[in-house]
Design a protein around this motif. Structure first.
Motif, PDB file in Angstrom:
ATOM      1  N   ARG A 434       0.819  -1.219   0.000  1.00 33.11           N
ATOM      2  CA  ARG A 434       0.000   0.000   0.000  1.00 33.11           C
ATOM      3  C   ARG A 434       0.854   1.272   0.000  1.00 33.11           C
ATOM      4  NH1 ARG A 434      -4.792  -0.595  -1.610  1.00 33.11           N
ATOM      5  NH2 ARG A 434      -5.522   1.175  -0.383  1.00 33.11           N
ATOM      6  N   GLU A 435       2.100   1.153   0.416  1.00 31.67           N
ATOM      7  CA  GLU A 435       2.962   2.339   0.446  1.00 31.67           C
ATOM      8  C   GLU A 435       4.412   1.912   0.229  1.00 31.67           C
ATOM      9  OE1 GLU A 435       4.381   5.699   3.686  1.00 31.67           O
ATOM     10  OE2 GLU A 435       2.288   5.012   3.737  1.00 31.67           O
ATOM     11  N   ASP A 437       8.199   3.687  -0.095  1.00 26.86           N
ATOM     12  CA  ASP A 437       8.978   4.915   0.063  1.00 26.86           C
ATOM     13  C   ASP A 437      10.419   4.654  -0.345  1.00 26.86           C
ATOM     14  OD1 ASP A 437      10.139   7.289   0.786  1.00 26.86           O
ATOM     15  OD2 ASP A 437       9.204   7.394   2.767  1.00 26.86           O
ATOM     16  N   PRO A 458      -1.166   2.281  -3.797  1.00 24.92           N
ATOM     17  CA  PRO A 458      -1.754   3.620  -3.978  1.00 24.92           C
ATOM     18  C   PRO A 458      -0.744   4.767  -3.768  1.00 24.92           C
ATOM     19  CG  PRO A 458      -2.392   2.732  -1.842  1.00 24.92           C
ATOM     20  CD  PRO A 458      -1.456   1.743  -2.457  1.00 24.92           C
ATOM     21  N   VAL A 459       0.383   4.508  -3.055  1.00 31.44           N
ATOM     22  CA  VAL A 459       1.311   5.598  -2.714  1.00 31.44           C
ATOM     23  C   VAL A 459       2.748   5.200  -3.070  1.00 31.44           C
ATOM     24  CG1 VAL A 459       2.212   7.064  -0.870  1.00 31.44           C
ATOM     25  CG2 VAL A 459      -0.185   6.349  -0.818  1.00 31.44           C
ATOM     26  N   ASP A 461       6.647   7.055  -3.324  1.00 33.40           N
ATOM     27  CA  ASP A 461       7.459   8.252  -3.076  1.00 33.40           C
ATOM     28  C   ASP A 461       8.866   8.043  -3.634  1.00 33.40           C
ATOM     29  OD1 ASP A 461       8.727  10.518  -2.164  1.00 33.40           O
ATOM     30  OD2 ASP A 461       7.968  10.365  -0.106  1.00 33.40           O
ATOM     31  N   LEU A 481      -2.368   3.266  -8.530  1.00 31.65           N
ATOM     32  CA  LEU A 481      -1.606   4.341  -7.889  1.00 31.65           C
ATOM     33  C   LEU A 481      -2.443   5.613  -7.811  1.00 31.65           C
ATOM     34  CD1 LEU A 481       1.309   4.649  -6.744  1.00 31.65           C
ATOM     35  CD2 LEU A 481       1.864   5.882  -8.852  1.00 31.65           C
ATOM     36  N   GLU A 482      -2.449   6.242  -6.621  1.00 31.13           N
ATOM     37  CA  GLU A 482      -3.210   7.476  -6.404  1.00 31.13           C
ATOM     38  C   GLU A 482      -2.316   8.674  -6.149  1.00 31.13           C
ATOM     39  OE1 GLU A 482      -6.004   6.810  -3.281  1.00 31.13           O
ATOM     40  OE2 GLU A 482      -7.038   5.178  -4.320  1.00 31.13           O
ATOM     41  N   THR A 483      -1.152   8.442  -5.525  1.00 29.22           N
ATOM     42  CA  THR A 483      -0.222   9.533  -5.217  1.00 29.22           C
ATOM     43  C   THR A 483       1.176   9.163  -5.687  1.00 29.22           C
ATOM     44  OG1 THR A 483      -1.497  10.192  -3.267  1.00 29.22           O
ATOM     45  CG2 THR A 483       0.766  10.957  -3.393  1.00 29.22           C
ATOM     46  N   THR A 485       4.974  10.858  -5.915  1.00 32.95           N
ATOM     47  CA  THR A 485       5.809  11.987  -5.508  1.00 32.95           C
ATOM     48  C   THR A 485       7.171  11.879  -6.172  1.00 32.95           C
ATOM     49  OG1 THR A 485       4.689  12.030  -3.366  1.00 32.95           O
ATOM     50  CG2 THR A 485       6.738  13.262  -3.550  1.00 32.95           C
ATOM     51  N   ILE A 505      -4.599   7.789 -10.755  1.00 34.28           N
ATOM     52  CA  ILE A 505      -3.786   8.750 -10.012  1.00 34.28           C
ATOM     53  C   ILE A 505      -4.549  10.052  -9.766  1.00 34.28           C
ATOM     54  CG2 ILE A 505      -2.674   9.811 -12.004  1.00 34.28           C
ATOM     55  CD1 ILE A 505      -0.045   9.693 -10.260  1.00 34.28           C
ATOM     56  N   LYS A 507      -2.940  12.555  -7.386  1.00 31.19           N
ATOM     57  CA  LYS A 507      -1.963  13.594  -7.041  1.00 31.19           C
ATOM     58  C   LYS A 507      -0.608  13.267  -7.674  1.00 31.19           C
ATOM     59  CE  LYS A 507       0.286  15.943  -3.157  1.00 31.19           C
ATOM     60  NZ  LYS A 507       0.421  16.048  -1.687  1.00 31.19           N
TER      61      LYS A 507
END
Length: 578
Positions: A434-435, A437, A458-459, A461, A481-483, A485, A505, A507
């Motif tokens: 889910r994330e 980084d 979804p996130v 970075d 994917l929603e965000t 960065t 997406i 953001k």
């Protein structure tokens, strides 16, 4: 359950208080009088029917003998925040039904003989924030119904024998924030029903006076000067559930140190100077659920293999000096562990099957170490792991199969490392992630299929890397994917189709890059759900009139601090919600 005041409302009928006192104080229909913040220097007269009397925040320095003698119905008395310097056996004479008495924040220095002897029905007494340095032997005599006693933030230096012996029904005793250095043998004798004892923030060096409190459930000894724990220190405390020994000066844990604590569930030994732990130090703690050994000087972990902590769920060993995890360290008796914290140690590598045996582990924290090498099977057996934290290490390469067994992983943090690139199969097994980084690394290029397999992610970075160019289909496979960065890179070029496949997406953050021109093909890859686009602090000089046309749901667009001199009138004609 009704509280005391609500209970009184239902069962006691009273006339209204006299007009004189009600001209100054707040008088309720039920027999409660609030005289707080009225500047009183003495006790005002109130009706004999009064059941609750509030006198807090006044200037009362002295209470004459028998000042409350007519208030036989009084149940609740608050004298907090006054200037009372002394009390005597006759101060509270006549208050035979009083249950609650608070003298919080006064200037009382001595509790004299039989100070509260007339308060036989009192259940709650607070003496917090006074100047009490001495408790007379019979200060609490006749108080057989007292359940809660708070004497924290005073000036006590020792607890002499028998001071609390009459308090046979006491359940909570707070002596924290004093200057206690010595607890005499028998200091807590008679407290057979005590459940919670707070001795936090004192200067206690030795502890051996707890054996009489056979019903004790919580014992807090945080922030003292205890240097040693003997086998008899906590003898007979067979009902103890929580023990806090953080911020002391303990250097070693001897064999069978907690042998009598068969029901202990939480043990905190953080912020000591522990170097040595005997192999049988925790062997009897079969019900322990949480163990905190962070901020010590532990270097070895052999004691874990014979700990016997079969119900342990959380263990923190952060901020120690553990530089290696030997194979089999966690393989015996810790199969119920769900959270393991090893942040801020000196770990340099993770060998094969470093965590074997931890089949139920859900969270693993390995941040702020010096890990530079990870074997392909380092996380073998962690089939239920959900959270893996590897931030702030020295990882340059991630083996292609290192995460292959972590099919339940939801959060993976690899930020603040030295990762340059990843193989296409590195994350392919992480279908539930889910994330992810990957910020603060040295990644220069994202190749197609790099994130294949991350169908539910979804996130993502990727900020603070060294990316200069985004190739076509760089993020293919990230269907949910929603965000995304990508801030603080060096992105100058984005090929057509860079964002192909990012149909969900919302953001996209491209803050602080080197983008010069927004072309018609840059965002033409089906970003129909994009709501937030950040292009702040780039080098944009030109925007094509149709560049943002595909972004039909765009609501927020940041173009601040660029070099734009002209924007065509039709540039935002489609973006009606911006």
């Amino acid at each position: 359950m009704l509280n005391l005041k609500d209970f009184l409302f239902y069962v006691i009928l009273v006339p209204v208080a006299s007009e004189d006192v009600c001209d100054i104080c707040v008088c309720h229909i039920r027999p409660e009088i609030d005289c707080s913040y009225k500047g009183f220097t003495s006790i005002p007269d109130v009706p004999i029917n009064t059941t609750s009397f509030g006198l807090e925040h006044n200037n009362i320095s002295w209470i004459p003998a028998m000042a409350f003698s007519t208030l036989e119905n009084l149940v609740w008395l608050e004298l907090d925040y006054n200037k009372i310097t002394e009390i005597s056996p006759t101060t509270f004479y006549g208050l035979t039904n009083l249950k609650y008495l608070s003298l919080h924040n006064n200037k009382i220095s001595l509790l004299p003989e039989r100070a509260f002897s007339t308060l036989e029905n009192l259940t709650y007494l607070s003496l917090v924030i006074n100047d009490i340095s001495e408790i007379s032997p019979t200060a609490f005599s006749s108080m057989k119904n007292l359940e809660d006693l708070y004497i924290s933030k005073n000036r006590l230096t020792e607890i002499a024998p028998g001071r609390f012996s009459d308090l046979v029904n006491l359940k909570n005793l707070d002596l924290s924030n004093n200057k206690i250095t010595h607890i005499a043998t028998g200091a807590f004798s008679g407290l057979k029903n005590l459940e919670k004892l707070y001795l936090t923030r004192n200067k206690i060096m030795q502890t051996s006076s707890f054996s009489d409190m056979v019903r004790l459930k919580k014992l807090f000894l945080t922030n003292n000067k205890i240097t040693q724990i003997e086998q008899t220190t906590f003898a007979n405390l067979k009902r103890l559930r929580e023990l806090r020994l953080s911020k002391n000066k303990i250097t070693k844990i001897v064999p069978q140190a907690f042998s009598d604590l068969v029901k202990l569930e939480k043990l905190s030994l953080s912020d000591n100077n522990i170097v040595e732990i005997a192999t049988t130090a925790f062997s009897n703690l079969k019900n322990l659920e949480s163990l905190d050994l962070s901020i010590n000087n532990i270097t070895k972990t052999e004691w874990l293999a014979s700990s016997g902590m079969k119900k342990l769920e959380k263990m923190s060993l952060s901020k120690n000096n553990i530089n290696k995890i030997a194979t089999g360290t966690f393989s015996v008796g810790l199969n119920n562990l769900k959270s393991l914290v090893l942040n801020d140690n000196g770990l340099t590598e993770l060998g094969s099957e470093s965590f074997s045996g931890l089949v139920n582990l859900k969270q693993l924290y390995l941040g702020n170490n010096k890990i530079s090498h990870i074997e392909s099977e380092a996380f073998s057996g962690l089939v239920n792991l959900e959270w893996l934290y590897l931030a702030a290490n020295e990882i340059t390469h991630v083996p292609s199969t290192v995460f292959s067994e972590l099919r339940n992983l939801t959060i993976l943090n690899l930020s603040r490392n030295k990762i340059k690139h990843k193989t296409p199969t590195t994350f392919s097994a992480l279908g539930n992630l889910r994330e992810l980084d990957l910020s603060y690394n040295v990644i220069r290029l994202i190749l197609p299929q790099t994130f294949s397999g991350l169908v539910t992610l979804p996130v993502l970075d990727l900020s603070f890397n060294k990316i200069t160019r985004l190739v076509s289909s760089a993020f293919s496979g990230l269907d949910n994917l929603e965000t995304l960065t990508l801030s603080s890179n060096m992105i100058k070029e984005m090929e057509p189709g860079t964002f192909t496949g990012l149909k969900n997406i919302k953001k996209l953050d491209l803050y602080n890059n080197s983008i010069i021109e927004i072309t018609p093909s840059m965002f033409s890859s089906g970003l129909t759900k994009l709501e937030i686009l950040d292009l702040y602090l780039n080098n944009i000089t030109k925007i094509s009139p149709t560049a943002f046309s595909p972004l039909v749901n765009l609501k927020s667009l940041n173009l601040f601090r660029n070099n734009i001199t002209e924007i065509a009138p039709s540039t935002f004609s489609v973006n009606v919600n911006v």
